[in-house]
Design a protein around this motif. Structure first.
Motif, PDB file in Angstrom:
ATOM      1  N   UNK A   1       6.275   1.803   3.234  1.00 25.42           N
ATOM      2  CA  UNK A   1       6.376   1.806   1.787  1.00 25.42           C
ATOM      3  C   UNK A   1       4.718   1.600   1.407  1.00 25.42           C
ATOM      4  N   UNK A   2       4.402   2.173   0.315  1.00 25.08           N
ATOM      5  CA  UNK A   2       3.149   2.105  -0.145  1.00 25.08           C
ATOM      6  C   UNK A   2       2.792   1.377  -1.368  1.00 25.08           C
ATOM      7  N   UNK A   3       1.621   0.401  -1.237  1.00 20.07           N
ATOM      8  CA  UNK A   3       1.341  -0.410  -2.732  1.00 20.07           C
ATOM      9  C   UNK A   3      -0.047  -0.060  -2.820  1.00 20.07           C
ATOM     10  N   UNK A   4      -0.272  -0.111  -4.310  1.00 16.58           N
ATOM     11  CA  UNK A   4      -1.734   0.267  -4.900  1.00 16.58           C
ATOM     12  C   UNK A   4      -2.328  -0.864  -5.364  1.00 16.58           C
ATOM     13  N   UNK A   5      -3.548  -1.041  -5.047  1.00 16.47           N
ATOM     14  CA  UNK A   5      -4.298  -2.180  -5.840  1.00 16.47           C
ATOM     15  C   UNK A   5      -5.568  -1.638  -6.604  1.00 16.47           C
ATOM     16  N   UNK A   6      -6.008  -1.959  -7.807  1.00 15.89           N
ATOM     17  CA  UNK A   6      -7.310  -1.662  -8.186  1.00 15.89           C
ATOM     18  C   UNK A   6      -8.109  -2.792  -8.246  1.00 15.89           C
ATOM     19  N   UNK A   7      -9.261  -3.074  -7.611  1.00 17.59           N
ATOM     20  CA  UNK A   7     -10.244  -4.253  -7.686  1.00 17.59           C
ATOM     21  C   UNK A   7     -11.566  -3.967  -8.509  1.00 17.59           C
ATOM     22  N   UNK A   8     -11.692  -4.414  -9.699  1.00 11.69           N
ATOM     23  CA  UNK A   8     -12.782  -4.376 -10.418  1.00 11.69           C
ATOM     24  C   UNK A   8     -13.484  -5.524 -10.919  1.00 11.69           C
ATOM     25  N   UNK A   9     -14.755  -5.762 -10.427  1.00  8.94           N
ATOM     26  CA  UNK A   9     -15.255  -7.142 -11.138  1.00  8.94           C
ATOM     27  C   UNK A   9     -15.303  -7.467 -12.508  1.00  8.94           C
TER      28      UNK A   9
END
Ligand code: AHR
Length: 499
Positions: A1-9
Motif C-alpha cells: 500500500x502507498x502513503x503520501x506526505x507533503x513536508x513544507x517548513x
C-alpha cells in the motif's frame, strides 16, 4: 500500500519542546531502590547512585523527571525523607503494599537530577495531606535560606534552593484507588487553595492540576470541567495519563497512538470550554505526565498483600517487545504532533517499573526495546514541529474504527538546516511505500535513515541479549528531485534525517 506526505517548513504546529521527553521516578517496586539508587552496587557513586543507570538516563535523552509519585505520593510525608539517613523512619507505602526505608528523599532526588542532567518535576501529596504541607515542601525546596524549612535544607547539606519550577498538585485524584480520592469539586477547591498559596511563595511556578487518569474514567470530561472551573486562572497545565496493553491483539495494540490523539483532542475541548465560559485570556495546556505501554494484567503487576510489606519488591517489571517499541515511538510522534497543546510529557516510568531501563540488583543495567525510539527521537527532534499533509491507507483494529496506517511527524531545525521525519507503520500485516514531497525543504539528501522492526514483532530484549534486534539502516530510503521514498515494513518505527 502507498502513503503520501507533503513536508513544507511553511506549515508549523509549534516548537519542539524538550519537556516532551520527560520521564518518571516513583517510589514503586525497584524504580528507586536497586534502580537509580543502590549503594552496595559495584558501580554506585559516592552518593549511592548507580552510575550505569545515570549513563543510560543521559543516553535516553530524558529532560524532566517527575517524582516521587504516582499513587505513592498520596500517602507520602516528605519530611520522612530528609535529614540524617539513620534517623529516617521506615513507613508503610499503602499504594504499593510495600515498606519504604526513606533512604532516598527530595535532597537525594535533587542531587540525582543534577547528575542525570534532568529537570525535577515535583508532586505534592493532596491525598492524606493538604495545602500547608505542600507549602512547607516548596519552602524547603526553593527558598534559599532564612526560614525554618530552608535552613533545615541547608543543615541537611544543600546550601542553595533547588529552584524547582514544575509542581503537580497531587496525583490521579479522580481515581477511587487513590488514597484521599475526592470528587471533582472537593479536589478542585483544594487544588485552587494549594496553587494560590504556592504562587504566593513564587508566582512563576508552573503548576499542573490533576486531569483524568484515563479516557475510560466515568468522570472524564466532567472532571476536567469542574476542576478547571475552580482552578483555571491558578494553574498552567492539566495532567493526562494513559497506558496501553496488548491483550493479544496486535492490530488493536497498534491503534494506541490513534487513541492518544483522540484523548488529547477531547481534553483540549474540555479546557477550551472552560476558557470560553470564563472569557479568559489565559491558555491552559496539557501535561501528559504518565504514558506508556503497561501490560497491567500480567502477574508482576500485582502488588504484594497480607502481612507481606517488602522493601522494593518486583512490581510492574514489564518486558517490552519490538511491537511495544513501535507503539512507544508512535505515542511520541503523537505527542510531538500535538506540541501546540501538549507542553510537557513523562514516559512512565524510567527504571525497572514499566521502564525503558532495567537493572539487576548488584548486576547489569540494560535497555528494553522501547529505549530506542525514545532515545532517537529525543536526540534528533529539534526546532519546529511541522504540520504534514498525510494520505494513508486505513487499517481496522478490531474494536477501533478505521485509522491511518501511517502516523508521521516532521521536525525542522532551520539553524542546522536539518529536517527529521518520524514515521510508524501501524498495520500489523502490510508494508507501506512512503512517497513524500519534500521540495519545500530545498535540495535535501538523506543523512541517516533507520527502521525498528523485526520478523517476530514479539521479540523482547533481555539482560543477556539486548542488542540482537536494534534500529537498523533502512536502505530503501531515497531522496531525489524533491521526492523522498521509503519502504516501511508492517509494525515498524522509522526515523529519516534530511539535510
Ligand atoms: O505509573 C504507575 C502508576 O500508574 C502511578 O503510580 C499512578 O499514578 C498510575 O495509576
Amino acid at each position: 500500500a502507498a502513503a503520501k506526505i507533503t513536508i513544507d517548513p511553511a506549515f508549523t504546529v509549534g516548537p519542539v519542546r524538550r519537556r516532551t521527553f520527560g520521564a518518571f521516578v516513583e517510589h514503586l517496586g525497584r524504580c528507586v531502590y536497586t534502580g537509580i539508587f543502590e549503594p552496595e552496587h559495584p558501580k554506585a557513586d559516592e552518593d549511592g547512585f548507580r552510575a550505569d543507570v545515570l549513563e543510560l538516563t543521559r543516553e535516553l535523552g530524558v529532560s524532566t523527571v517527575r517524582y516521587p509519585g504516582g499513587n505513592f505520593v498520596s500517602g507520602y510525608r516528605w519530611e520522612d525523607g530528609v535529614g540524617p539517613v539513620e534517623q529516617r523512619p521506615a513507613r508503610l507505602d499503602l499504594a504499593w503494599h510495600s515498606t519504604d526505608p526513606n533512604l532516598v528523599g527530595v535532597d537525594e532526588f535533587a542531587k540525582w537530577s543534577v547528575k542525570a542532567g534532568v529537570e525535577p518535576m515535583m508532586a505534592v501529596n493532596l491525598g492524606t495531606r493538604g495545602t500547608q504541607e505542600a507549602l512547607d515542601l516548596l519552602e524547603y525546596c526553593n527558598i534559599d535560606g532564612g526560614t525554618a524549612f530552608s535552613d533545615q535544607r541547608k543543615s541537611n547539606g544543600s546550601e542553595n534552593g533547588y529552584g524547582i519550577k514544575m509542581w503537580c498538585l497531587g496525583n490521579e485524584m479522580d481515581g477511587p484507588w487513590q488514597i484521599g480520592h475526592k470528587n471533582a469539586l472537593e479536589y478542585g477547591r483544594l487544588a485552587a487553595d494549594t496553587a494560590r498559596g504556592m504562587r504566593m511563595i513564587d508566582p512563576d511556578l508552573e503548576l499542573v492540576v490533576c486531569g483524568s487518569s484515563s479516557p475510560g474514567m466515568d468522570t472524564f470530561g466532567e472532571w476536567e470541567r469542574v476542576v478547571l472551573t475552580e482552578t483555571y486562572e491558578l494553574v498552567d497545565l492539566i495532567s493526562a495519563h494513559q497506558y496501553f496493553e496488548d491483550f493479544g491483539d496486535l492490530q488493536e495494540h497498534l491503534a494506541a497512538g490513534y487513541k492518544m490523539e483522540s484523548f488529547i483532542a477531547d481534553i483540549v475541548s474540555h479546557i477550551d470550554h472552560v476558557k470560553s465560559v470564563k472569557k479568559s485570556a489565559k491558555q491552559v495546556n496539557i501535561s501528559f505526565d504518565e504514558w506508556n505501554v503497561w501490560h497491567g494484567s500480567r502477574a508482576e503487576s500485582k502488588a504484594p498483600g497480607g502481612k507481606d510489606w517488602p522493601v522494593a519488591p518486583v512490581l510492574l517489571e514489564d518486558r517490552y517487545t519490538v511491537a511495544d517499541a513501535v507503539v512507544v515511538g508512535d505515542l511520541l510522534i503523537t505527542l510531538l504532533r500535538n506540541t501546540d497543546r501538549v507542553h510537557s510529557a513523562s514516559l512512565a516510568q524510567l527504571v525497572n517499573v514499566i521502564a525503558p531501563i532495567m537493572t539487576e540488583p548488584g548486576g547489569r543495567a540494560w535497555k528494553q526495546t522501547t529505549f530506542h525510539p525514545f532515545a532517537l527521537t529525543s536526540r534528533h527532534a529539534a526546532g519546529t514541529v511541522l504540520q504534514l499533509a498525510v494520505e494513508s491507507p486505513l487499517v481496522s483494529g478490531g474494536k477501533t474504527a478505521d485509522f491511518a496506517a501511517l502516523s508521521a511527524v516532521a521536525t525542522f531545525d532551520a539553524e542546522a538546516g536539518e529536517a527529521v521525519v518520524f514515521a510508524a507503520n501501524r498495520s500489523a500485516t502490510d508494508a507501506l511505500t512512503l512517497d513524500a514531497a519534500v521540495a519545500g525543504l530545498g535540495n535535501v539528501r538523506v543523512i541517516e535513515a533507520v527502521t525498528y522492526a523485526n520478523k517476530d514483532p514479539y521479540w523482547q530484549a533481555t539482560a543477556d541479549d539486548s542488542t540482537s534486534v536494534l534500529p537498523a539502516d533502512n536502505v530503501t530510503v531515497k531522496a531525489d528531485g524533491g521526492r523522498l521514498t521509503a519502504e516501511l515494513p508492517a509494525v515498524s518505527w522509522s526515523m529519516i534525517r534530511l539535510a
